[in-house]
Motif scaffolding. Structure first.
Motif, short mmCIF file in Angstrom:
data_model
loop_
_atom_site.label_atom_id
_atom_site.label_comp_id
_atom_site.label_asym_id
_atom_site.label_seq_id
_atom_site.Cartn_x
_atom_site.Cartn_y
_atom_site.Cartn_z
N ALA A 145 -2.09 -4.74 4.52
CA ALA A 145 -2.47 -3.35 4.93
C ALA A 145 -3.71 -3.08 6.04
CB ALA A 145 -2.81 -2.53 3.59
N ASP A 146 -4.64 -4.43 5.79
CA ASP A 146 -5.87 -4.45 6.52
C ASP A 146 -5.19 -4.67 7.98
OD1 ASP A 146 -7.53 -3.85 4.59
OD2 ASP A 146 -7.77 -5.82 4.12
N THR A 147 -4.17 -5.45 8.38
CA THR A 147 -3.75 -5.86 9.64
C THR A 147 -2.98 -4.74 10.31
OG1 THR A 147 -1.28 -6.50 9.07
CG2 THR A 147 -3.25 -8.19 8.63
N ILE A 148 -2.70 -3.74 9.82
CA ILE A 148 -2.32 -2.45 10.38
C ILE A 148 -3.19 -1.46 10.84
CG2 ILE A 148 -0.64 -0.54 10.33
CD1 ILE A 148 0.71 -2.26 7.91
N ARG A 149 -3.45 -1.49 12.04
CA ARG A 149 -4.76 -0.83 12.59
C ARG A 149 -4.32 0.46 13.23
NH1 ARG A 149 -9.35 -4.06 12.72
NH2 ARG A 149 -8.80 -5.90 10.95
#
Length: 229
Positions: A145-149
């Motif tokens: 989730a953190d990689t989806i900016r």
């Protein structure tokens, strides 16, 4: 607001007209199906009683002039990473829904709703679950989730805002999504005002005034859809 719970209806009417529905236990015994607080019984008797104490005004009666409403649904397809995240969260919820893993159904349902709102909203709860419960899969999902900016919904929204010529209100259901979207709009050069819980009444009044007179975009949490206070 009455959220379909008949005890809330009892409390509201008792506040307005004490004694009209007798005691809460008497009301539930006569008008509420046992174990199902949203399901009434003795419908006609309850309706007759409510007619004596409630007035229902329709738009036609009060002559409210509202502009014609045009509703449309815009379908946005998720990216490959977003698809993996949502499918992963769905599997995670199915796995833990009936297990004694320390999670209750409210937390799991909240995770699904946050996943539907935005990756940042889902990431916040996933990090919390990973820290508090040490569950398999939560750490990996949080990292994904953190990689989806830049979610596809946000891209589509900014495209629409870029071509809009009139006043626009964007409602956001989750605070983390609100914060992410506010940062995204600022970075994109959009001028907007905020309306959210935690603001003082004077701050809210100022936001409404600016939206009315100066700014075409209002970013609001659900606070703005429930009377504004």
């Amino acid at each position: 607001p009455v959220q379909n719970n008949l005890v809330e209806l009892y409390n509201l009417l008792t506040l307005l007209m004490p004694g009209v529905l007798k005691t809460e236990s008497q009301f539930k015994k006569e008008y509420v199906v046992q174990g199902k607080p949203r399901v009434p019984k003795n419908h006609e008797k309850l309706r007759k009683l409510l007619r004596e104490v409630m007035i229902r005004n329709t738009r036609s009666v009060v002559d409210v002039k509202l502009p014609k409403r045009f509703a449309s649904t815009i379908i946005v397809h998720p990216s490959a990473a977003e698809t993996r995240l949502y499918e992963g969260i769905s599997s995670f919820v199915r796995k833990h829904y009936g297990e004694k893993s320390g999670l209750d159904r409210l937390q799991l349902n909240s995770l699904l709703m946050k996943a539907g709102s935005s990756p940042p909203a889902a990431a916040e709860l996933l990090h919390n679950l990973a820290e508090c419960h040490n569950l398999d899969g939560a750490v990996e999902l949080a990292a994904l989730a953190d990689t989806i900016r830049s979610p596809e919904k946000v891209k589509r929204l900014t495209d629409l805002l870029s071509i809009s010529k009139g006043k626009v209100i964007v409602f956001v259901g989750h605070l983390k999504t609100f914060e992410y979207l506010a940062d995204h709009l600022r970075a994109g050069g959009f001028r907007f005002v905020e309306f959210r819980g935690g603001m003082t009444n004077s701050e809210k009044d100022e936001s409404i005034k600016m939206f009315s007179e100066e700014v075409n975009l209002l970013l609001s949490t659900e606070t703005g859809g429930e009377g504004g206070r």
